[in-house]
Design a protein around this motif. Structure first.
Motif, PDB file in Angstrom:
ATOM      1  N   HIS A  58     -45.858 111.890   4.504  1.00  0.00           N
ATOM      2  CA  HIS A  58     -45.473 113.096   5.239  1.00  0.00           C
ATOM      3  C   HIS A  58     -44.304 112.802   6.189  1.00  0.00           C
ATOM      4  O   HIS A  58     -43.308 113.518   6.235  1.00  0.00           O
ATOM      5  CB  HIS A  58     -46.667 113.609   6.034  1.00  0.00           C
ATOM      6  CG  HIS A  58     -46.349 114.790   6.904  1.00  0.00           C
ATOM      7  ND1 HIS A  58     -46.337 116.078   6.396  1.00  0.00           N
ATOM      8  CD2 HIS A  58     -46.004 114.880   8.212  1.00  0.00           C
ATOM      9  CE1 HIS A  58     -45.985 116.904   7.373  1.00  0.00           C
ATOM     10  NE2 HIS A  58     -45.789 116.194   8.488  1.00  0.00           N
ATOM     11  N   LYS A  61     -41.187 111.953   4.283  1.00  0.00           N
ATOM     12  CA  LYS A  61     -40.627 113.184   3.718  1.00  0.00           C
ATOM     13  C   LYS A  61     -39.799 113.928   4.762  1.00  0.00           C
ATOM     14  O   LYS A  61     -38.668 114.349   4.508  1.00  0.00           O
ATOM     15  CB  LYS A  61     -41.767 114.101   3.235  1.00  0.00           C
ATOM     16  CG  LYS A  61     -41.314 115.455   2.733  1.00  0.00           C
ATOM     17  CD  LYS A  61     -42.473 116.429   2.585  1.00  0.00           C
ATOM     18  CE  LYS A  61     -43.029 116.855   3.932  1.00  0.00           C
ATOM     19  NZ  LYS A  61     -44.122 117.858   3.808  1.00  0.00           N
ATOM     20  N   PHE A  77     -43.209 114.075  -0.970  1.00  0.00           N
ATOM     21  CA  PHE A  77     -44.089 115.236  -0.922  1.00  0.00           C
ATOM     22  C   PHE A  77     -45.160 115.159  -2.015  1.00  0.00           C
ATOM     23  O   PHE A  77     -46.318 115.533  -1.792  1.00  0.00           O
ATOM     24  CB  PHE A  77     -43.254 116.514  -1.054  1.00  0.00           C
ATOM     25  CG  PHE A  77     -44.061 117.771  -0.910  1.00  0.00           C
ATOM     26  CD1 PHE A  77     -44.932 117.938   0.169  1.00  0.00           C
ATOM     27  CD2 PHE A  77     -43.962 118.796  -1.844  1.00  0.00           C
ATOM     28  CE1 PHE A  77     -45.676 119.097   0.304  1.00  0.00           C
ATOM     29  CE2 PHE A  77     -44.705 119.954  -1.714  1.00  0.00           C
ATOM     30  CZ  PHE A  77     -45.565 120.105  -0.640  1.00  0.00           C
ATOM     31  N   GLU A  80     -47.722 112.842  -0.876  1.00  0.00           N
ATOM     32  CA  GLU A  80     -48.468 113.497   0.203  1.00  0.00           C
ATOM     33  C   GLU A  80     -49.506 114.461  -0.366  1.00  0.00           C
ATOM     34  O   GLU A  80     -50.673 114.447   0.033  1.00  0.00           O
ATOM     35  CB  GLU A  80     -47.501 114.249   1.132  1.00  0.00           C
ATOM     36  CG  GLU A  80     -48.186 114.843   2.354  1.00  0.00           C
ATOM     37  CD  GLU A  80     -47.280 115.770   3.163  1.00  0.00           C
ATOM     38  OE1 GLU A  80     -46.066 115.818   2.879  1.00  0.00           O
ATOM     39  OE2 GLU A  80     -47.798 116.455   4.061  1.00  0.00           O
TER      40      GLU A  80
ATOM     41  N   LEU B  53     -47.921 116.688  12.871  1.00  0.00           N
ATOM     42  CA  LEU B  53     -48.656 115.458  12.599  1.00  0.00           C
ATOM     43  C   LEU B  53     -48.053 114.305  13.380  1.00  0.00           C
ATOM     44  O   LEU B  53     -46.913 113.910  13.153  1.00  0.00           O
ATOM     45  CB  LEU B  53     -48.615 115.148  11.093  1.00  0.00           C
ATOM     46  CG  LEU B  53     -49.340 116.159  10.202  1.00  0.00           C
ATOM     47  CD1 LEU B  53     -49.154 115.804   8.742  1.00  0.00           C
ATOM     48  CD2 LEU B  53     -50.821 116.216  10.537  1.00  0.00           C
ATOM     49  N   SER B  82     -43.056 120.172   8.284  1.00  0.00           N
ATOM     50  CA  SER B  82     -42.574 120.236   6.911  1.00  0.00           C
ATOM     51  C   SER B  82     -43.672 120.820   6.041  1.00  0.00           C
ATOM     52  O   SER B  82     -43.545 120.916   4.841  1.00  0.00           O
ATOM     53  CB  SER B  82     -42.152 118.851   6.430  1.00  0.00           C
ATOM     54  OG  SER B  82     -43.171 117.933   6.724  1.00  0.00           O
TER      55      SER B  82
END
Lengths: 114, 570
Positions: A58, A61, A77, A80, B53, B82
């Protein structure tokens, strides 16, 4: 070196304009952050730690996306998503692809700031 | 603006920092949720950009804590994410976020969002400041009102409303009441009662009530007639109240000795006279415009007389009783009020019955006017507590050894009533205050004798027949109009022994021819009472009030001596 197949060229140009003198620093920080991520991803897979895998991918990314390295962000991604769903099958291959893509991105970025 | 960026990604922070700095904001950074909370507490940023996060403490938890710490301050939190699925974005707002920005960052959208939140934050700050100002002003106003209320209560005190022949109810809508209820014992005996209802209520109404109460109590204590008091109040209200503001009033001059009331009503609902058995005798209707409407020239001070037997009651109320509304907005109305008096209540219970009926009718609904109610009963004056008659004494001792000569010429005699002034001078002596009633009677009788029989040379015997009575007053007016010379001299002399006893001398001399007092008059008061030849002169009464009374010279001069403390056998 095929820049267009690893970056959103337009976004990258804008990024260079925004960052001005600090673009090299941004590249350095990005690389310093990302280098350990590859081995960390491999370690997490080895440990079958989906949580760690998810957080790493994450974060990777996000950082890659902001540098307009979109193909790399997409690969992150995928990892993830899989780790979020608890799926580890195929992650090894994906991490390998991430590694390859990252090396290409890194080379291009370094060439831009030298 | 100071903007906090909380993101664990160094490159992301660097990029954001650059974009935002270029837009002219100060940037501070945090690398995780915990750190973000610390920076918020330490640096008080205006806007926070927060990654969702993050290690240590994630963005949502940090956002919750920061929002809690911020309390009522608006600290916009924009989540950086994201994550793109709808639920994740919604979760961000759920956690207390104000907006979100998806990665990769678009610096144009970022700028627009920051600008929007800067505006919102400024607006919120303005709003808070205004709210605080309002709260502060409101507290200030309430404080002022309480102080003013204390002053008001001292001025518009309830007088002798606690007398045993009065029952009353005042229900204030605000701190201040638009209704006014005043009652005062007259120095000459009897009572003045005033029920007023100002247009509106609260502070504007109370402001008018203050001078009114001053005039009412001041003039009553000085022995002024109720008509004069009403005129003065009307004049005062007319001059101080704005157009459209006035005071409806029912005013009573109650005489215990004559067993009657004199009433003036302007703009108030009908008052009821109730017999001793609790039956309604008659409705008294308002015939005047409220106080403060007409100029002095137009003002009508005519009062109506009504006899009242012992135990008869007079009910007066403000329109708040008749217009009290129930939950459906219906008014209590005259009919319901009338009905109470047909319901065979014991006379003693009528007052409580009216209160009860109105209260039950109104129920839980909001009162929209002041509701004031008073019951006035005819009794023997001696039944009333004497304490309500005692005037308030200042700390300054009154005069004790003094003398005054006062001479009134023709013009003054025609147009001026000197009794209030004379009363005022006597009432300065504390010991004489409690004797105000009898002093008033003595001065009034002797002055009127000197003026009418002396200066105007009217024969008191005329008044012994009804037709002669009318003639007497006709003649009085005629002679008054034609009067070109004459005087009345009033001398007052007071001396006191160490403040524990004293002697008051009143000498009244007129320019008249006098009369043969020795033929009609001996120093034996009992004898005089039996003979009762002094028709109209009220001499027997005066006798009973004075230590001694003697006529001097040709009878155009009279001297009354009054001692205090009074002997009990008198």
């Amino acid at each position: 070196m095929d820049k267009a197949s690893h970056f959103d060229i337009e976004a990258l140009t804008m990024l260079e304009e925004i960052m001005e003198d600090e673009f090299p620093e941004l590249v350095q920080v990005y690389i310093a952050d990302s280098d350990p991520r590859i081995s960390a991803l491999q370690q997490a897979l080895k440990d079958q730690d989906t949580k760690q895998l998810r957080e790493l991918s994450h974060s990777f990314k996000g950082a890659s996306g902001n540098l307009s390295a979109l193909p790399l962000a997409d690969l992150c991604f995928k990892i993830e998503e899989r780790s979020r769903d608890g799926v580890l099958d195929g992650s090894a291959e994906l991490i390998q692809q991430v590694d390859l893509e990252y090396q290409a991105v890194k080379r291009i970025l370094l060439s831009l700031v030298e | 603006m100071k903007i906090l960026i909380a993101d664990d990604n160094v490159s992301d922070r660097l990029l954001l920092n650059k974009i935002i700095s270029k837009q002219g904001h100060d940037v501070i950074e945090a690398e995780n949720g915990k750190h973000a909370i610390d920076r918020y507490v330490k640096d008080c940023p205006d806007i926070i950009l927060m990654d969702v996060l993050m290690p240590e403490l994630n963005g949502k938890e940090a956002a919750k804590e920061i929002k809690r710490l911020a309390g009522e301050d608006l600290v916009p939190i924009i989540f950086l994410t994201s994550l793109i699925d709808a639920q994740s974005l919604a979760d961000c707002l759920e956690a207390g976020g104000d907006d979100f920005l998806t990665k990769p960052y678009n610096h144009i959208i970022l700028k627009a969002k920051i600008d929007a939140f800067v505006r919102m934050r400024k607006m919120h700050a303005t709003l808070q400041k205004q709210r605080d100002t309002i709260v502060e002003n409101n507290q200030h106003m309430l404080h002022e009102q309480h102080v003013a209320k204390a002053v008001f209560d001292n001025v518009a005190h309830s007088g002798c409303l606690d007398a045993s022949n009065i029952k009353y109810m005042l229900s204030p809508l605000a701190v201040f009441n638009g209704d006014v209820l005043l009652a005062a014992r007259k120095p000459s005996g009897g009572m003045h009662v005033f029920l007023g209802d100002f247009t509106g209520h609260g502070l504007p109404a109370a402001i008018g009530a203050m001078p009114m109460a001053e005039i009412f109590y001041g003039m009553t204590a000085k022995g002024f007639a109720l008509r004069d008091i009403l005129r003065e109040i009307n004049l005062k209200l007319k001059s101080i109240l704005p157009i459209g503001f006035f005071c409806c009033a029912a005013v009573v001059d109650l005489s215990f000795t004559k067993r009657s009331i004199s009433m003036w009503m302007g703009g108030v609902p009908d008052c009821y006279l109730i017999s001793e058995e609790g039956k309604k005798l008659k409705s008294l209707r308002s015939h005047h415009l409220p106080l403060g409407v007409l100029s002095s020239e137009q003002f009508d001070d005519e009062m109506t007389e009504h006899s009242m037997e012992d135990g008869d009651r007079l009910f007066m109320w403000s329109d708040g009783i008749v217009e009290a509304r129930d939950e459906k907005g219906e008014m209590f109305g005259e009919d319901r009020l009338q009905a109470i008096f047909k319901d065979n209540f014991a006379p003693d219970e009528l007052f409580a019955a009216v209160q009860e009926r109105v209260s039950v009718f109104v129920g839980e609904s909001e009162r929209d006017d002041d509701t004031t109610l008073i019951e006035l009963m005819m009794v023997e004056e001696s039944e009333l507590d004497l304490s309500s008659l005692n005037m308030q004494q200042g700390t300054v001792k009154g005069p004790s050894d003094w003398k005054m000569d006062y001479e009134l010429g023709v013009d003054s005699l025609k147009h001026f009533n000197p009794l209030p002034l004379l009363m005022h001078i006597m009432m300065e002596v504390p010991a004489l205050r409690s004797m105000g009633g009898q002093l008033f009677t003595v001065v009034a009788e002797l002055f009127s004798n000197a003026f009418e029989h002396g200066v105007l040379r009217l024969n008191s015997q005329l008044k012994s027949t009804p037709s002669g009575f009318a003639e007497y007053y006709q003649l009085r007016q005629q002679r008054l109009d034609e009067l070109t010379e004459g005087y009345v001299k009033v001398s007052m002399l007071h001396s006191s022994e160490s403040g524990s006893s004293g002697v008051f001398n009143l000498i009244i001399e007129d320019s008249g021819l006098g009369f043969d007092y020795q033929a009609k008059f001996t120093q034996d008061p009992d004898h005089v009472q039996i003979e009762n030849k002094f028709s109209g002169r009220g001499i027997p009464l005066i006798y009973s009030l004075c230590h001694s009374l003697e006529y001097l010279g040709c009878g155009n001069k009279v001297r009354a001596e009054i001692h205090w403390p009074q002997k009990i056998d008198k």
